[in-house]
Design a protein around this motif. Structure first.
Motif, PDB file in Angstrom:
ATOM      1  N   LEU A  31      -2.399   5.263   0.705  1.00 19.60           N
ATOM      2  CA  LEU A  31      -1.015   5.404   1.142  1.00 19.60           C
ATOM      3  C   LEU A  31      -0.878   5.106   2.629  1.00 19.60           C
ATOM      4  O   LEU A  31       0.075   4.456   3.067  1.00 19.60           O
ATOM      5  N   SER A  32      -1.820   5.584   3.403  1.00 12.64           N
ATOM      6  CA  SER A  32      -1.755   5.371   4.848  1.00 12.64           C
ATOM      7  C   SER A  32      -1.969   3.904   5.193  1.00 12.64           C
ATOM      8  O   SER A  32      -1.365   3.382   6.141  1.00 12.64           O
ATOM      9  N   TRP A  35       1.532   2.545   4.595  1.00 17.07           N
ATOM     10  CA  TRP A  35       2.528   2.994   5.561  1.00 17.07           C
ATOM     11  C   TRP A  35       2.148   2.641   6.992  1.00 17.07           C
ATOM     12  O   TRP A  35       2.944   2.854   7.919  1.00 17.07           O
ATOM     13  N   GLN A  38       4.744   0.743   8.893  1.00 19.23           N
ATOM     14  CA  GLN A  38       5.791   1.466   9.614  1.00 19.23           C
ATOM     15  C   GLN A  38       5.460   2.965   9.638  1.00 19.23           C
ATOM     16  O   GLN A  38       6.131   3.767   8.981  1.00 19.23           O
ATOM     17  N   PRO A  39       4.435   3.351  10.380  1.00 21.30           N
ATOM     18  CA  PRO A  39       4.045   4.763  10.396  1.00 21.30           C
ATOM     19  C   PRO A  39       5.135   5.683  10.935  1.00 21.30           C
ATOM     20  O   PRO A  39       5.228   6.846  10.531  1.00 21.30           O
ATOM     21  N   GLN A  42       7.304   6.710   8.060  1.00 20.63           N
ATOM     22  CA  GLN A  42       6.688   7.763   7.258  1.00 20.63           C
ATOM     23  C   GLN A  42       6.837   9.110   7.945  1.00 20.63           C
ATOM     24  O   GLN A  42       7.160  10.114   7.307  1.00 20.63           O
ATOM     25  N   PHE A 159       9.835   8.181  -1.417  1.00 22.94           N
ATOM     26  CA  PHE A 159       8.456   7.957  -0.988  1.00 22.94           C
ATOM     27  C   PHE A 159       7.640   7.347  -2.126  1.00 22.94           C
ATOM     28  O   PHE A 159       6.930   6.349  -1.940  1.00 22.94           O
ATOM     29  N   VAL A 162       8.407   3.513  -2.853  1.00 29.09           N
ATOM     30  CA  VAL A 162       7.740   2.564  -1.959  1.00 29.09           C
ATOM     31  C   VAL A 162       6.277   2.400  -2.366  1.00 29.09           C
ATOM     32  O   VAL A 162       5.768   1.277  -2.513  1.00 29.09           O
ATOM     33  N   ASN A 163       5.593   3.510  -2.572  1.00 29.58           N
ATOM     34  CA  ASN A 163       4.173   3.464  -2.904  1.00 29.58           C
ATOM     35  C   ASN A 163       3.924   2.746  -4.223  1.00 29.58           C
ATOM     36  O   ASN A 163       3.037   1.885  -4.327  1.00 29.58           O
TER      37      ASN A 163
END
Length: 199
Positions: A31-32, A35, A38-39, A42, A159, A162-163
């Motif tokens: 996931l990281s 993201w 665009q952290p 998040q 959330f 998106v994932n």
């Protein structure tokens, strides 16, 4: 491949995201890696989710019930494993596994009402009825709490969307750490990585 997008070049914010994962989990979550594009987004989304939960007085156990119910409804294997494991820690592995399969027998009565509401919001929010809200009131929830849990589920769905749309697969370590009843219940969504696939 853990996501549909290649890993981006890391700026300072993305590196902090990775460093937090390493400190908390011992590995960087898929996931990281997604993201990292665009952290800041998040962080803002999680801040909003946390603020809604706090304003509604939602406990960790209640949040776990809501996320597990909505994630399993939309077939999100990643959040189902992550939050099913969290729910198992506070409610027991069998109760968590049951909730992932749509069986709420292991939950307390107010939690059953929450799970049913989360599924309705996730499945078809335009099909909810005043009677559904009355069921939450009958379970002891005030109107402010009902709004909070609804907004919480909606934000978690954003959330997950998106994932899931960008192919995020559950981490091999996340899958391995989940209790057996949780692993057995998550038979949907994107398959978890295997240890051999981890770079």
């Amino acid at each position: 491949m853990s996501n549909f997008l290649p890993e981006p070049e890391l700026g300072d914010a993305a590196q902090r995201l990775y460093d937090e994962d390493l400190a908390d989990h011992g590995y960087v979550m898929n996931l990281s890696r997604l993201w990292a594009y665009q952290p800041e987004a998040q962080g803002e989304l999680f801040g909003l989710i946390g603020g809604v939960a706090a304003a509604g007085g939602l406990t960790l156990r209640q949040r776990a019930v809501l996320v597990t119910a909505c994630a399993s409804t939309i077939g999100d294997s990643y959040c189902s494993l992550a939050w099913g494991t969290r729910l198992a820690e506070v409610a027991g592995a069998e109760a968590a596994g049951g909730l992932l399969r749509g069986d709420d027998a292991g939950l307390e009565e107010p939690e059953r009402a929450m799970a049913a509401w989360a599924r309705k919001v996730a499945r078809d929010p335009s099909a909810t009825r005043p009677e559904d809200v009355e069921e939450l009131r009958a379970a002891g929830f005030g109107d402010g709490q009902i709004f909070a849990m609804t907004a919480f589920v909606a934000l978690r769905l954003a959330f997950s969307t998106v994932n899931d749309a960008l192919g995020a697969r559950p981490d091999a370590a996340l899958h391995a750490a989940a209790p057996a009843p949780v692993r057995r219940s998550v038979t949907y969504g994107r398959p978890a990585e295997t240890a051999q696939e981890v770079p």
